[in-house]
Scaffold this active site. Structure first.
Site, PDB file in Angstrom:
ATOM      1  N   HIS A   1      55.394  56.207  48.751  1.00 27.87           N
ATOM      2  CA  HIS A   1      55.825  55.377  47.640  1.00 27.87           C
ATOM      3  C   HIS A   1      56.310  56.022  46.512  1.00 27.87           C
ATOM      4  O   HIS A   1      57.351  55.742  45.866  1.00 27.87           O
ATOM      5  CB  HIS A   1      54.547  54.456  47.242  1.00 27.87           C
TER       6      HIS A   1
ATOM      7  N   THR B   1      11.741  78.578  39.625  1.00 29.23           N
ATOM      8  CA  THR B   1      10.799  79.010  40.623  1.00 29.23           C
ATOM      9  C   THR B   1      10.075  80.291  40.563  1.00 29.23           C
ATOM     10  O   THR B   1      10.679  81.266  39.526  1.00 29.23           O
ATOM     11  CB  THR B   1      11.730  79.381  42.037  1.00 29.23           C
TER      12      THR B   1
ATOM     13  N   ARG C   1       7.143  76.810  43.723  1.00 30.82           N
ATOM     14  CA  ARG C   1       8.271  76.115  43.605  1.00 30.82           C
ATOM     15  C   ARG C   1       8.421  74.544  43.102  1.00 30.82           C
ATOM     16  O   ARG C   1       7.489  73.966  43.799  1.00 30.82           O
ATOM     17  CB  ARG C   1       9.041  76.273  45.032  1.00 30.82           C
TER      18      ARG C   1
ATOM     19  N   LYS D   1      11.725  68.835  49.667  1.00 31.87           N
ATOM     20  CA  LYS D   1      11.261  70.171  49.961  1.00 31.87           C
ATOM     21  C   LYS D   1       9.908  69.983  50.533  1.00 31.87           C
ATOM     22  O   LYS D   1       9.488  70.485  51.748  1.00 31.87           O
ATOM     23  CB  LYS D   1      11.242  71.187  48.726  1.00 31.87           C
TER      24      LYS D   1
ATOM     25  N   ARG E   1      16.892  71.937  54.519  1.00 31.56           N
ATOM     26  CA  ARG E   1      17.505  70.541  53.892  1.00 31.56           C
ATOM     27  C   ARG E   1      18.879  70.332  54.484  1.00 31.56           C
ATOM     28  O   ARG E   1      19.441  71.084  55.092  1.00 31.56           O
ATOM     29  CB  ARG E   1      17.519  70.969  52.262  1.00 31.56           C
TER      30      ARG E   1
ATOM     31  N   GLN F   1       3.124  78.311  48.053  1.00 33.05           N
ATOM     32  CA  GLN F   1       3.384  78.795  49.477  1.00 33.05           C
ATOM     33  C   GLN F   1       3.285  80.275  49.524  1.00 33.05           C
ATOM     34  O   GLN F   1       3.796  80.863  48.540  1.00 33.05           O
ATOM     35  CB  GLN F   1       4.902  78.424  50.032  1.00 33.05           C
TER      36      GLN F   1
ATOM     37  N   GLU G   1      16.486  78.308  54.611  1.00 31.33           N
ATOM     38  CA  GLU G   1      16.159  79.536  53.932  1.00 31.33           C
ATOM     39  C   GLU G   1      15.185  80.108  54.889  1.00 31.33           C
ATOM     40  O   GLU G   1      14.217  79.840  55.443  1.00 31.33           O
ATOM     41  CB  GLU G   1      15.530  79.252  52.734  1.00 31.33           C
TER      42      GLU G   1
ATOM     43  N   GLN H   1      12.477  77.036  54.179  1.00 26.56           N
ATOM     44  CA  GLN H   1      12.820  75.943  53.472  1.00 26.56           C
ATOM     45  C   GLN H   1      13.976  75.210  54.386  1.00 26.56           C
ATOM     46  O   GLN H   1      14.686  76.114  55.109  1.00 26.56           O
ATOM     47  CB  GLN H   1      13.549  76.016  52.308  1.00 26.56           C
TER      48      GLN H   1
END
Length: 895
Positions: free
Chosen positions: A852, A132, A113, A23, A318, A179, A295, A316
């Site tokens: 099979h 968080t 976070r 992050k 990711r 942040q 985010e 954010q």
């Protein structure tokens, strides 16, 4: 130089990943790239380590957590968290945090976070594992939040996640992100690829009022907007009733606020906001080179009076780890490419080892001449599965119609997914076009098809099985000589490369495979047209004599009959030191056991290469690990009567032959001699050619064992040189990677470790049957109309109805089946065959009419239904279930 424990976002680069976690690294990278990221900094993992050292916590944590398990996580987690929360933050770290806070404005509000990190774990996702803290104000409160974040490395869910994913607790370190809080009117999550369909061309935006935590925690249903990248237009808007928002409180903290009236039903974002956000998402995706989970939030308070749309912030980003990867190598054009799962076609949905994938590519020869990973244009790989690029074939209208019909024999849902794709209005316009492909295919297939037609229409079908057995024997003998006579190293790999190809085998094998399938389909249509039924065909399909896999199951039953009479043999097979079983059997000296010893050794000479999931070369063969064979023999010894398997099979054959006679007679009585002769010919072709269906795969498995032994010899040399840690690591390498490493005398240890981690991740992914180069997964399901309440719809593949106790098996190497139980599996292949001797019915997640499991089920005369999605999760061992092989459903009758 004094060590610093703080890194500001603008200071962070890729090399700081171990210090700031995923992050933190992403926030730093986006800040440097100029994306609108709010001010912030990271307390590094070195700060966490210093906190642990300063308070002498390392040994305490180790001693408490070393015995953690599912039962005691709650107590252990609380003990560690309490101790950490009572520990002092070292003075230097405390001062650096305070200085950083004051730099950004000490009176503002912050979000605190976690950013957990575990080096070298590319696919580990620690999202949601730690705590968080939002809307925190004041130096003391922020310091407490940092300490609480550190402590949250030991929440119950974080400890459980590491246990479930085999991650050592000491490997994970904690960075903390501090942040500046944005106080948003609107926030949410943006996926730059549709998380439902996987479509890389669609952006999906979830939006709600207030802070994004309401969406993340599932407290509110969001608006969902779909945005198409190609034309930069909004595809759809789904407006939810938004009853709740989480809002920041002045002075710190958050609260839930009820939303009522018109606002709860309004569209949260304007169309221009959606477009602006989507375009930023496309830029972030381009920056990272992969689809992102982002985010975001929009604040009117931060914007100028002229900017009524508000100010957009990214908090954010990711990678989306849940997406199924695109098959590689990626096409170098803009056309639509359609990929079909070879794994589903082979009824083996688990990931295959890299060397296993490349060996199948070499054997099938669809990319003839390919000598590197980038040369594979048709057989591509994704997440350990093989995908066939059918695009150039599907451009041809005849193939487009016929190919799905053929594939239905292997997997009906794969077939219907292809049909759904090719029937789209824009398919023909967008699909990859190359007429040379169909020309080359036509040239190769024409003599095969002509030969096949002759076999169907007038050639004598008797002797087909004898031919196949003889052909396989000669092919295996020649391959063994060529590979064994080659010098170790590059010469041996070149020999494998040449010997593996089936390019020259297909003209000999396909003309003897096709007639069985053609006659089956023709007979099915003939019965339906002339008699209005299909009951004869269902019976005629059963008890096909000469099927090499069915014979294997019967021989297992014969071996069990002998073991049952001998206490000494029972003792040998109950000895769970399976690694010595073959040697122990060969060393038996009692003359009473001589017959068994000879028959067992003869059996192993024929079927030594069998394994569950056997298309993957890495899987243990019975000659390497006979445990699954031994367990099946003992289950038959304990739960079945002597000779019952032969008796049942004989009766199945008699019923099939009787049904054939009755079909021909009824057609003759109702429609005359000529049509009865046609029916008679089709029955003869079917009964003589269809048993050969399993022979080509048998040959492939024989060859794979030859190659496997050679690769392990090469691996032994690489281990001696220190280029591999152990011999079996060779299977984590592609053929051409191994070739290059031997040629250049290179170490492969680092690559193998990466591949092992990838394989663990791939096992968690569910492979789609059909997907496109845009990432869209094409999904279809069976018709559920007119079924009993609670029934699960599937495809009927072997007629009859049975009620019995379910036995769910995912790994046949560690399981056995008692007589009369119903086998429930995700898939089966010849390595599962010994289990069928005792099975009363079959349920599978994948499969079709000629795969099979369904072939063996019909030949043993047991009901079977396939295509039951998540059968191994929905059905539990011990439940009484009904398998309806006539109507195609499974129903839990009793818990």
């Amino acid at each position: 130089m004094t060590k610093s424990y703080i890194l500001f976002f603008e200071e962070i680069s890729e090399k700081d990943l171990p210090s700031v976690g995923g992050k933190g690294a992403n926030l730093g990278e986006m800040t440097k790239a100029g994306f609108p990221v709010p001010y912030g900094f990271c307390v590094t993992t070195e700060g966490y380590q210093e906190f642990i050292t300063h308070n002498n916590l390392s040994d305490f944590i180790y001693q408490v957590i070393k015995d953690a398990n599912f039962e005691n996580i709650n107590e252990i987690g609380k003990t560690i968290r309490d101790r950490l929360q009572q520990s002092k933050i070292p003075e230097q770290i405390e001062q650096e945090i305070i200085t950083a806070i004051r730099k950004g404005d000490a009176d503002t509000y912050y979000a605190v976070r976690s950013s957990a990190t575990a080096e070298d774990l590319a696919f580990a996702s620690f999202a949601g594992q730690q705590d968080t803290y939002l809307n925190i104000q004041g130096e003391k409160a922020l310091l407490d939040s940092v300490r609480n974040c550190w402590a949250s490395l030991f929440t119950d869910r974080a400890i459980l996640y590491r246990i479930q994913n085999n991650i050592a607790h000491e490997m994970v370190q904690m960075s903390v992100i501090v942040q500046k809080m944005v106080l948003p009117e609107v926030s949410g999550i943006m996926f730059t690829a549709d998380p439902i369909s996987g479509h890389r061309g669609i952006i999906s935006i979830d939006a709600g009022y207030g802070l994004g935590e309401a969406l993340v925690s599932g407290l509110v249903s969001p608006d969902i907007y779909k945005f198409r990248k190609s034309n930069k237009q909004i595809d759809s808007r789904t407006i939810a009733e938004k009853k709740l928002a989480i809002m920041p409180i002045e002075g710190g903290g958050t609260q839930k606020v009820e939303i009522t009236g018109e606002k709860s039903l309004n569209q949260v974002m304007s169309d221009s906001q959606i477009r602006r956000l989507a375009e930023v998402g496309m830029e972030i995706e381009k920056h990272y080179g992969s689809p992102q989970d982002i985010e975001w939030c929009i604040s009117l308070g931060h914007s100028s009076a002229s900017d009524v749309e508000g100010e957009l912030f990214i908090v954010q980003s990711r990678p989306i780890t849940s997406l199924f990867p695109l098959p590689k190598p990626l096409p170098q054009d803009d056309a639509l490419h359609a990929y079909a799962s070879f794994n589903h076609f082979q009824v083996m949905t688990d990931p295959i080892s890299p060397l296993g994938i490349d060996m199948l590519r070499l054997i099938l020869s669809f990319d003839k001449g390919a000598r590197s990973a980038k040369d594979y244009k048709i057989l591509k790989s994704s997440a350990g599965r093989i995908y066939m690029d059918l695009s150039e074939l599907l451009y041809n209208k005849r193939i487009r119609k016929g190919l799905p019909a053929f594939i239905k024999n292997a997997d009906a849902l794969l077939s219907s997914s292809l049909i759904e794709l090719v029937n789209r209005p824009d398919f023909e316009e967008r699909i990859k076009k190359n007429k040379n492909t169909t020309k080359a295919l036509r040239k190769y297939l024409q003599p095969i098809i002509f030969n096949m037609i002759q076999n169907v229409t007038y050639r004598k079908p008797e002797g087909t099985i004898d031919f196949m057995n003889s052909y396989i024997g000669q092919r295996v003998k020649k391959a063994t000589e060529d590979v064994n006579n080659a010098k170790p190293g590059i010469e041996r790999l070149e020999s494998i490369y040449e010997v593996a190809s089936f390019y020259k085998d297909f003209p000999n094998l396909l003309p003897r495979l096709g007639p069985g399938i053609i006659s089956f389909k023709a007979l099915e249509k003939l019965e339906q047209k002339l008699l209005g039924s299909r009951e004869y065909v269902d019976l005629i399909l059963k008890g096909l004599e000469g099927n090499i896999t069915t014979e294997m199951g019967l021989l297992v039953g014969d071996l069990a009959d002998i073991v049952r009479k001998s206490p000494e043999l029972v003792k040998e097979f109950e000895n769970e030191d399976y690694s010595t079983l073959l040697a122990r059997i060969s060393q038996l000296t009692d003359t009473d056991n001589e017959d068994f010893k000879n028959k067992f050794q003869s059996f192993m000479e024929i079927y030594d290469m069998r394994a569950a999931g056997e298309i993957d070369m890495a899987k243990d063969r019975w000659v390497e690990n006979p445990e699954p064979l031994a367990r099946s023999i003992m289950a038959t010894v304990k739960t079945a009567e002597e000779g019952v398997h032969r008796k049942d099979y004989k009766e199945t054959i008699e019923r099939a032959k009787k049904a054939a006679e009755e079909l021909v007679t009824e057609v003759k009585n109702k429609h005359g001699v000529i049509k009865s002769k046609v029916a008679q010919r089709l029955v003869k072709v079917l009964r003589n050619y269809l048993p050969a269906r399993e022979h080509p795969k048998y040959l492939i498995m024989k060859l794979i064992l030859i190659f496997k032994k050679a690769f392990l010899e090469e691996a032994k040399v690489l281990v001696h040189k220190g280029h591999l840690n152990e011999e079996r690591d060779v299977f984590y390498l592609g053929f051409w990677e191994l070739y290059q490493a031997i040629q250049n005398d290179e170490s492969l240890i680092k690559l193998v470790e990466q591949r092992k981690e990838e394989y663990r991740h791939f096992k968690k992914l569910s492979a789609p049957r059909v997907l496109t180069n845009e990432g869209e997964e094409i999904k279809t399901s069976y018709n559920r109309e007119n079924l009993p309440e609670g029934a699960i719809a599937g495809m009927p593949v072997s007629s009859g109805v049975i009620e019995g106790i379910a036995r769910v098996i995912t790994d046949p190497s560690k399981a056995s089946l008692n007589k009369g139980e119903i086998l429930v599996a995700s898939f089966t292949d010849p390595g599962w065959t010994p289990l069928f001797i005792n099975a009363a019915g079959l349920v599978m997640e994948v499969g079709g009419l000629l795969t099979h499991g369904t072939v063996v089920a019909r030949e043993y005369g047991i009901p079977a239904v396939v295509g039951i999605t998540n059968a191994t999760k929905t059905i539990k061992t011990g439940q009484k279930i009904r398998v309806n092989g006539d109507s195609g459903y499974v129903l839990v009758v009793e818990e």
